[in-house]
Design an enzyme around this catalytic site. Structure first.
Site, PDB file in Angstrom:
ATOM      1  N   GLU A  31      -4.574 -52.347  46.740  1.00  0.00           N
ATOM      2  CA  GLU A  31      -4.076 -53.360  45.814  1.00  0.00           C
ATOM      3  C   GLU A  31      -5.147 -53.665  44.778  1.00  0.00           C
ATOM      4  O   GLU A  31      -5.039 -54.614  44.022  1.00  0.00           O
ATOM      5  CB  GLU A  31      -3.639 -54.617  46.552  1.00  0.00           C
ATOM      6  CG  GLU A  31      -4.710 -55.257  47.398  1.00  0.00           C
ATOM      7  CD  GLU A  31      -4.266 -56.626  47.865  1.00  0.00           C
ATOM      8  OE1 GLU A  31      -3.316 -56.672  48.637  1.00  0.00           O
ATOM      9  OE2 GLU A  31      -4.860 -57.622  47.422  1.00  0.00           O
ATOM     10  N   CYS A  37      -1.706 -54.855  52.063  1.00  0.00           N
ATOM     11  CA  CYS A  37      -2.678 -54.217  52.954  1.00  0.00           C
ATOM     12  C   CYS A  37      -2.114 -53.032  53.745  1.00  0.00           C
ATOM     13  O   CYS A  37      -2.801 -52.480  54.600  1.00  0.00           O
ATOM     14  CB  CYS A  37      -3.253 -55.245  53.915  1.00  0.00           C
ATOM     15  SG  CYS A  37      -4.021 -56.640  53.080  1.00  0.00           S
ATOM     16  N   HIS A  60      -3.489 -54.881  61.948  1.00  0.00           N
ATOM     17  CA  HIS A  60      -4.104 -55.337  60.693  1.00  0.00           C
ATOM     18  C   HIS A  60      -4.939 -56.584  60.974  1.00  0.00           C
ATOM     19  O   HIS A  60      -4.583 -57.417  61.805  1.00  0.00           O
ATOM     20  CB  HIS A  60      -3.027 -55.618  59.644  1.00  0.00           C
ATOM     21  CG  HIS A  60      -3.607 -56.223  58.401  1.00  0.00           C
ATOM     22  ND1 HIS A  60      -4.620 -55.606  57.694  1.00  0.00           N
ATOM     23  CD2 HIS A  60      -3.359 -57.393  57.765  1.00  0.00           C
ATOM     24  CE1 HIS A  60      -4.957 -56.370  56.664  1.00  0.00           C
ATOM     25  NE2 HIS A  60      -4.206 -57.460  56.689  1.00  0.00           N
TER      26      HIS A  60
END
Ligand SMILES: [Zn+2]
Lengths: 349, 142
Positions: free
Chosen positions: A82, A114, A236
């Protein structure tokens, strides 16, 4: 030739670190309280001359050094981030040239907060399964920006990992993948703005936890597995707390997640986060061991993977590139003033 | 900077990204930056110059610390610029990164890394290329 899987991998983390204590001190906050609430001690910081393209190139070169394949055999490069350095001009073109994979090559940049890097892996898998390419290079990398004084400033970090996907010389087979996606406005950055905005408390339950839990449960249902079938699990890591909590909710134990849990020492590397965790697990994994990987990207979605390490990992030349733990230990502390200079935050938006 | 600089940079991408030099197949001398003719073999070398990728490993021959840099590098000062002799014998001038300035010394082993060199301001092109950093040993020290 067997199943599609990981042929090689490489990681990269910039050398600079700033302690959460130093950021807290700058804003008159208590470092101990913040460290405890986030489960993060320090984070990586890129130099002025590092960005998502340079991190991607370093990680890709590390993967190639270990793979021993001709870069011209790579038929596709997808870079998930990103923080692509250009809004228009793909990072993948720079990577392709820098590793000598051009010009007979498919390239596109991916964006999904992400989880863009795991989306890149899925695309490579499909292209290999259909026989369109021999090898694909999937990268997740970021130099995450947070507004000065924002809660995200304690964790927004830099790093990345690159995976060569193929069917020849696979060190870890990908048994299956499953994605769970909805329209959830938990975190966003509008076109042309430097810093992201987020929905505060909204980022927890309906966003991170809902998507990771659903993707992981559906994957295990599809594969007919249970949490105890996995030797490692990587989720994550926006902070040190969320992955531990989601692991517990899903029925995974601390032993399964500790090898891939890097956020406490390097912060949240966004698109690099779960993929650096996977790289750290592959650094220590043995033949036959099974890995569960679930990414999360705001907006929102999760990609879950079921992976089995093969016998080929025993002769895989890991020493030709630094391991994740070596990259974490290779560090240089900077204070908030240098950090501000490196992150351009002297130029307020 | 406009189209002129962008096109010059574009032509130099192979050497800037991957340290591609040229080798004279008559006398085996290696050149970086690339040459079309070998200055020793002259006419004999025409058509005998081939591209060669340099290893990117070498040693610092000499260095200097820049305290008052050109405008584009202001944020980075102080920083080190060194003459690096590569394994193949050719010398390149490069910034040294990821190293404390008081640790840099002559003879230090360095390797090429990939970094931003400069950009044409906030709206212009970004130029990437090699810089050098201390060689890392890849054994675990826990
Ligand atoms: Zn000659």
């Amino acid at each position: 030739m067997g199943k599609v899987g990981i042929v090689s991998y490489g990681a990269f983390i910039p050398i600079h670190r700033i302690k959460v204590d130093d950021i807290a001190k700058t804003w008159g906050r208590d470092g101990e309280t913040i460290k405890k609430s986030l489960g993060v001690y320090e984070k990586s910081v890129p130099s002025l001359d590092e960005d998502t393209a340079t991190i991607s190139v370093e990680a890709a070169r590390h993967a190639l050094a270990r793979a021993g394949i001709n870069p011209k055999e790579i038929g596709a490069i997808y870079v998930g981030s990103e923080s692509h350095p250009y809004a228009v001009k793909p990072t993948g073109t720079i990577v392709g040239e820098a590793i000598g994979a051009t010009p007979s090559l498919m390239v596109a940049d991916y964006e999904f907060a992400c989880k863009a890097g795991t989306a890149a892996i899925q695309s490579c898998m499909a292209l290999i399964e259909t026989g369109m390419i021999k090898y694909g290079l999937a990268i997740g990398a970021d130099t995450a920006q947070a507004a000065p004084g924002d809660a995200l400033e304690y964790t927004a970090a830099a790093g990345g990992a690159a995976f060569i996907i193929g069917k020849d010389g696979v060190i870890a087979e990908i048994n299956g993948t499953y994605s769970f996606t909805t329209d959830t406005p938990d975190f966003w950055r509008r076109e042309g703005r430097k810093y992201p905005a987020h929905g505060g408390r909204f980022t927890g339950s309906p966003a991170y936890f809902r998507h990771i839990i659903n993707a992981t449960k559906c994957l295990m249902e599809k594969m007919g597995t249970k949490p105890e079938d996995y030797d490692y699990a990587v989720f994550h890591q926006p902070n040190g707390k969320f992955p531990r909590a989601v692991a517990k909710m899903l029925g995974f134990k601390e032993d399964q997640i500790k090898h891939g849990l890097l956020c406490p020492f390097i912060g949240n590397t966004y698109s690099g986060s779960s993929l650096l965790g996977l790289a750290a697990v592959l650094d220590v994994a043995k033949p036959g061991e099974r890995i569960l990987l679930t990414s999360y990207g705001s907006g929102a979605g999760s990609d879950s993977f079921d992976i089995t390490v093969t016998d080929a990992i025993e002769s895989f030349p890991k020493e030709k590139a630094p391991t994740v733990s070596q990259l974490i230990n290779r560090k240089n502390y900077i204070d908030y003033a240098i950090y501000a200079k490196y992150r351009d935050i002297l130029y307020w938006e | 900077m406009g189209g002129e600089a962008v096109s010059r940079f574009w032509r130099e991408i192979p050497q800037r990204y991957n340290l591609i030099g040229t080798k004279c197949k008559v006398c085996n001398r290696i050149y970086f930056p690339q040459r079309e003719v070998c200055p020793f073999c002259r006419r004999k070398s025409i058509g005998k110059m081939e591209e060669v990728k340099l290893s990117g490993r070498g040693k610092i021959v000499t260095y200097t610390i820049i305290h008052v840099p050109p405008k584009k590098f202001e944020g980075q000062a102080p920083y080190a610029v060194a003459v690096v002799e590569l394994e193949e014998g050719v010398r390149v001038t490069s910034q040294i990164v990821d190293c404390n300035l008081d640790k840099i010394k002559i003879g230090m082993e360095v390797e090429a890394t990939f970094r931003r060199i400069q950009d044409d301001g906030w709206t212009g092109a970004i130029y990437y290329g090699y810089k050098f950093r201390p060689v890392e040993k890849h054994e675990d020290k826990k």
